[in-house]
Design an enzyme around this catalytic site. Structure first.
Site, mmCIF file in Angstrom:
data_model
loop_
_atom_site.group_PDB
_atom_site.id
_atom_site.type_symbol
_atom_site.label_atom_id
_atom_site.label_comp_id
_atom_site.label_asym_id
_atom_site.label_seq_id
_atom_site.Cartn_x
_atom_site.Cartn_y
_atom_site.Cartn_z
ATOM 1 N N LYS A 10 76.302 -17.910 57.242
ATOM 2 C CA LYS A 10 76.590 -16.473 56.801
ATOM 3 C C LYS A 10 76.697 -15.804 58.231
ATOM 4 O O LYS A 10 75.979 -15.792 58.822
ATOM 5 C CB LYS A 10 75.606 -16.107 55.752
ATOM 6 N N LYS A 15 74.251 -17.508 64.025
ATOM 7 C CA LYS A 15 74.808 -18.318 64.765
ATOM 8 C C LYS A 15 75.355 -18.289 66.202
ATOM 9 O O LYS A 15 75.023 -19.121 66.912
ATOM 10 C CB LYS A 15 76.254 -18.349 64.255
ATOM 11 N N LYS A 41 84.911 -10.945 67.053
ATOM 12 C CA LYS A 41 84.017 -9.989 67.613
ATOM 13 C C LYS A 41 83.650 -10.469 69.144
ATOM 14 O O LYS A 41 83.463 -9.595 69.768
ATOM 15 C CB LYS A 41 82.460 -9.951 66.740
ATOM 16 N N ASP A 126 82.774 -16.439 57.816
ATOM 17 C CA ASP A 126 83.601 -16.903 56.707
ATOM 18 C C ASP A 126 84.635 -17.614 57.001
ATOM 19 O O ASP A 126 85.465 -17.114 58.061
ATOM 20 C CB ASP A 126 83.743 -15.706 55.778
HETATM 21 N N1 LIG Z 1 65.390 -16.313 65.267
HETATM 22 C C1 LIG Z 1 65.709 -15.016 65.589
HETATM 23 N N2 LIG Z 1 64.645 -13.830 65.561
HETATM 24 C C2 LIG Z 1 65.128 -12.885 65.723
HETATM 25 N N3 LIG Z 1 66.363 -12.379 65.674
HETATM 26 C C3 LIG Z 1 67.147 -13.199 65.447
HETATM 27 C C4 LIG Z 1 66.965 -14.736 65.507
HETATM 28 N N4 LIG Z 1 68.425 -15.154 65.546
HETATM 29 C C5 LIG Z 1 69.266 -13.968 65.566
HETATM 30 N N5 LIG Z 1 68.282 -13.040 65.694
HETATM 31 C C6 LIG Z 1 69.132 -11.785 65.862
HETATM 32 O O1 LIG Z 1 70.088 -11.428 64.545
HETATM 33 C C7 LIG Z 1 71.219 -10.782 64.917
HETATM 34 C C8 LIG Z 1 72.518 -11.431 64.466
HETATM 35 O O2 LIG Z 1 72.618 -12.729 65.041
HETATM 36 P P1 LIG Z 1 73.922 -13.410 65.439
HETATM 37 O O3 LIG Z 1 73.754 -14.649 66.301
HETATM 38 O O4 LIG Z 1 74.910 -12.336 66.080
HETATM 39 O O5 LIG Z 1 74.559 -13.811 64.126
HETATM 40 P P2 LIG Z 1 75.881 -14.329 63.661
HETATM 41 O O6 LIG Z 1 76.651 -14.779 64.957
HETATM 42 O O7 LIG Z 1 75.699 -15.617 62.710
HETATM 43 O O8 LIG Z 1 76.903 -13.388 63.165
HETATM 44 C C9 LIG Z 1 71.157 -10.631 66.560
HETATM 45 O O9 LIG Z 1 71.000 -9.495 66.981
HETATM 46 C C10 LIG Z 1 70.274 -11.560 66.962
HETATM 47 O O10 LIG Z 1 69.459 -11.311 68.067
HETATM 48 MG MG LIG Z 2 78.507 -14.529 65.927
#
Ligand SMILES: Nc1ncnc2c1ncn2[C@@H]1O[C@H](COP(=O)(O)OP(=O)(O)O)[C@@H](O)[C@H]1O
Ligand SMILES: [Mg+2]
Ligand code: SF4
Lengths: 263, 372
Positions: A10, A15, A41, A126
């Site tokens: 999600k 990710k 993004k 998605d």
């Molecule tokens: N294990 C974790 N603990 C704390 N914050 C986290 C963790 N994993 C991800 N985050 C935070 O959550 C937010 C979204 O993560 P992101 O990797 O950008 O998600 P995605 O790529 O799935 O959209 C970021 O600000 C990231 O730093």
């Molecule tokens: Mg991402």
């Protein structure tokens, strides 16, 4: 052939942070790693490049540049090769087609996805259309991982992704739990993994370090290499690099999914 | 970073890459082609190609196909094609619609597993140069072992030249080209007769693209016949791109058919300047032959792709050009061709034939020569 993986889950579940930390951890162990950001993004590699934003393939194509490898493949932490595909402005054009075109350009002008040990495709949350599965359909991905927390919505998304994978006859090589601090989270995700015919590869705790490092433009591996969470990413990286067997997942029905989040 | 030289926008409609891929598959002796896309895509050419014996069918993608994907339709049509036509060679050609939604042609082939070769062409109509459609088709033919590496490289070189020819003096030479019917045939024929009667020395050059030679050759034949009739046959030198030892099977076959017929109808070919697919470069050969042997000739009749003949060695001659493109008239006049005649709708009449087809200009010339 390199190990070619994609991490699904999600949107906002973690990710990109997981992908970049795994990339950094593998680079630490001497593996050659390439990370391909497929999300419009374009934020997959930023923490491997000390906060620097690199030009995306789509940006350069839009400007009509004569694109060469050095314009789109950038060397990040310990030589990790970073590529961002990017995309059109939100609401305009066709991002899916963009991925198809960008991947074929990348294949043509660069060996970054061949002469390497690990390629990580960081895909958007998605899979909205055919273009977003182009790496899978073009045979550029041979292992898929699903990232989820123990909450209902991320699990729902993970289950949906499994539906997509089974339709594509793509194997799932493991489930990763990125904790959001929900109660009994590890058990829930572990049970989910088992029931869809896979296994829980890692439990990543919620740790503010991830965000503080990210804010400064670093992975945890680089900036806080002695932290406990860095150790978790390292362990995950090792199990991804180890030869692992994938299975086509068997998605659950919604009733069972709801029950699971209550255990 | 070097910015690509921004190519100017061209507004007039031009040949499509998808259609170019279809014609290439025909030249490769493909029996049936499946167009994976909307039902009306390339309708006119699909229909025309059937005159040449190649079947073209469509997966008929509709709104729901665009939204939900067309894999199942492609599988279904592929299976039906195998059953109905029992083809020895199948082509599957993409379209804008299927390529944008990310259809994988290969998936259907993997699923159906036909026991005859399938040439998959992932093409859409959005390429600047339609020759891209030919290249993609040939790449796929190369990958499935249908043509050799050497033939592929040869074709690629020719296509590059063809693109350059169009950029220099052809359909891609200007932002907008006005279509034009060219000069009146009977006036041009009259002038040609006049020159022949005066005993002027002339070059009679066929440089045509593939099967269009079936009609363009009729004009060169009419010129040769008329000169013969007027007793000035020896004043005319005939050249043609009818080498039957090069190119894809169909092009060789056609070159042989035309050459044999010309010979049988009494026309001697003094120089062979290349094969039927060598029209982008055969003009250079002709140009060299002219500068070495006929620099002081008075006039030249050039049929087919006259703009592929470099102007340097013929610029002092009175030039008679016969083209089939209404958009080729203005560029030819700009180059210095004095008379430009258009054989409208020539191409369709040259599909499915194996003999020379009468041209309007040829008929006009023959008719006027009767009273001469
Ligand atoms: N294990 C974790 N603990 C704390 N914050 C986290 C963790 N994993 C991800 N985050 C935070 O959550 C937010 C979204 O993560 P992101 O990797 O950008 O998600 P995605 O790529 O799935 O959209 C970021 O600000 C990231 O730093
Ligand atoms: Mg991402
Ligand atoms: S837009 Fe493309 S797919 Fe649609 S009809 Fe035209 S050529 Fe075919």
């Amino acid at each position: 052939m390199p190990k070619q993986i994609a991490i699904y889950g999600k949107g906002g579940i973690g990710k990109s942070s997981t992908a970049s930390n795994v990339a950094a951890a593998c680079a630490d162990e001497g593996h050659r790693v390439t990370i391909i950001g497929c999300d419009p993004k374009s934020d997959s590699s930023i923490t491997l490049l000390r906060g620097r934003r690199i030009p995306t393939i789509m940006d350069l194509m839009r400007q009509g540049e004569d694109i060469k490898e050095e314009d789109i493949v950038f060397s990040g932490y310990k030589g990790v090769k970073c590529v961002e595909i990017g995309g059109p402005e939100p609401g305009i054009g066709c991002a899916g087609r963009g991925i198809i075109v960008a991947i074929s350009l990348l294949k043509k002008i660069s060996k970054a996805i061949e002469d390497t040990d690990l390629v990580i495709y960081d895909v958007p949350g998605d899979i909205v259309c055919g273009g977003f599965v182009a790496p899978v359909k073009k045979g550029l991905v041979n292992e898929a991982y699903v990232l989820t927390s123990g909450e209902y919505m991320p699990l729902y998304a993970a289950n949906n992704i499994c539906k997509g994978l089974s339709r594509l006859e793509m194997t799932l090589n493991g489930v990763i739990c990125n904790s959001r601090g929900a109660p009994n989270e590890e058990n829930i995700v572990s049970e989910f993994a088992k029931e869809i015919g896979s296994r829980l590869l890692a439990f990543i705790p919620k740790d503010v370090l991830v965000q503080t490092c990210e804010r400064e433009g670093y992975s945890v591996i680089e900036k806080a290499s002695d932290s406990a969470i860095a150790g978790v990413y390292r362990k995950l990286a090792r199990s991804i690099m180890a030869r692992s067997e994938g299975k086509i997942p068997m998605p659950l029905d919604d009733k069972r999914l709801r029950e699971l989040t209550r255990i | 970073m070097p910015v690509k030289e921004k190519e100017p926008l061209i507004m007039h409609p031009r040949p499509s890459s998808i259609v170019a891929a279809l014609y290439t598959l025909r030249d490769l002796d493909t029996d049936v082609v499946i167009l994976h896309g909307p039902p009306g895509c390339c309708f006119k050419h699909a229909r025309l190609l059937e005159e040449d014996g190649m079947r073209v069918v469509t997966t008929s993608l509709d709104e729901s196909g665009f939204v939900f994907g067309g894999h199942d339709s492609l599988v279904e049509v592929l299976e039906k094609v195998i059953k109905r036509f029992n083809p020895k060679r199948i082509g599957i050609v993409g379209t804008c619609a299927s390529m944008i939604i990310g259809e994988e042609l290969h998936e259907a082939v993997t699923e159906v597993q036909p026991d005859v070769p399938v040439i998959e062409v992932e093409v859409h109509a959005g390429y600047r140069d339609n020759t891209k459609g030919v290249i993609i088709a040939l790449e796929s033919a190369l990958a499935s072992g249908i043509i050799s590496e050497a033939e592929f490289e040869r074709q690629k070189g020719l296509l590059k030249e063809a693109t350059m020819v169009e950029k220099r003096h052809g359909a891609a030479s200007k932002e907008y080209l006005e279509p034009n019917r060219g000069d009146l045939k009977f006036k041009v024929a009259g002038r040609l007769l006049e020159l022949l009667k005066q005993g002027k020395k002339g070059l009679n050059i066929l440089n045509a693209k593939k099967e269009t030679a079936f009609m363009f050759a009729d004009i060169n034949l009419a010129v040769a016949e008329t000169a013969e009739k007027l007793g000035c046959g020896p004043n005319i030198i005939n050249m043609a791109n009818l080498d039957d030892n090069v190119g894809l099977p169909k092009n060789r076959r056609n070159a042989r058919e035309i050459k044999d017929e010309l010979k049988q109808r009494g026309m001697e070919l003094h120089h062979i300047i290349g094969g039927l697919d060598e029209y982008p470069v055969a003009g250079n050969t002709a140009s060299r032959i002219i500068s070495e042997n006929y620099p002081d000739y008075d006039f030249a009749v050039i049929t087919g792709v006259p703009h592929a003949l470099p102007i340097d060695n013929i610029k002092n001659m009175e030039l008679f050009s016969i083209t089939n493109g209404p958009r080729q008239v203005v560029p030819l006049k700009d180059m210095g061709h004095k008379h430009v005649v258009v054989e409208i709708d020539l191409h369709p009449k040259t599909l499915g034939v194996n003999h020379i087809v009468e041209s309007e200009f040829g008929a006009t010339l023959r008719e006027m020569a009767k009273d001469a």
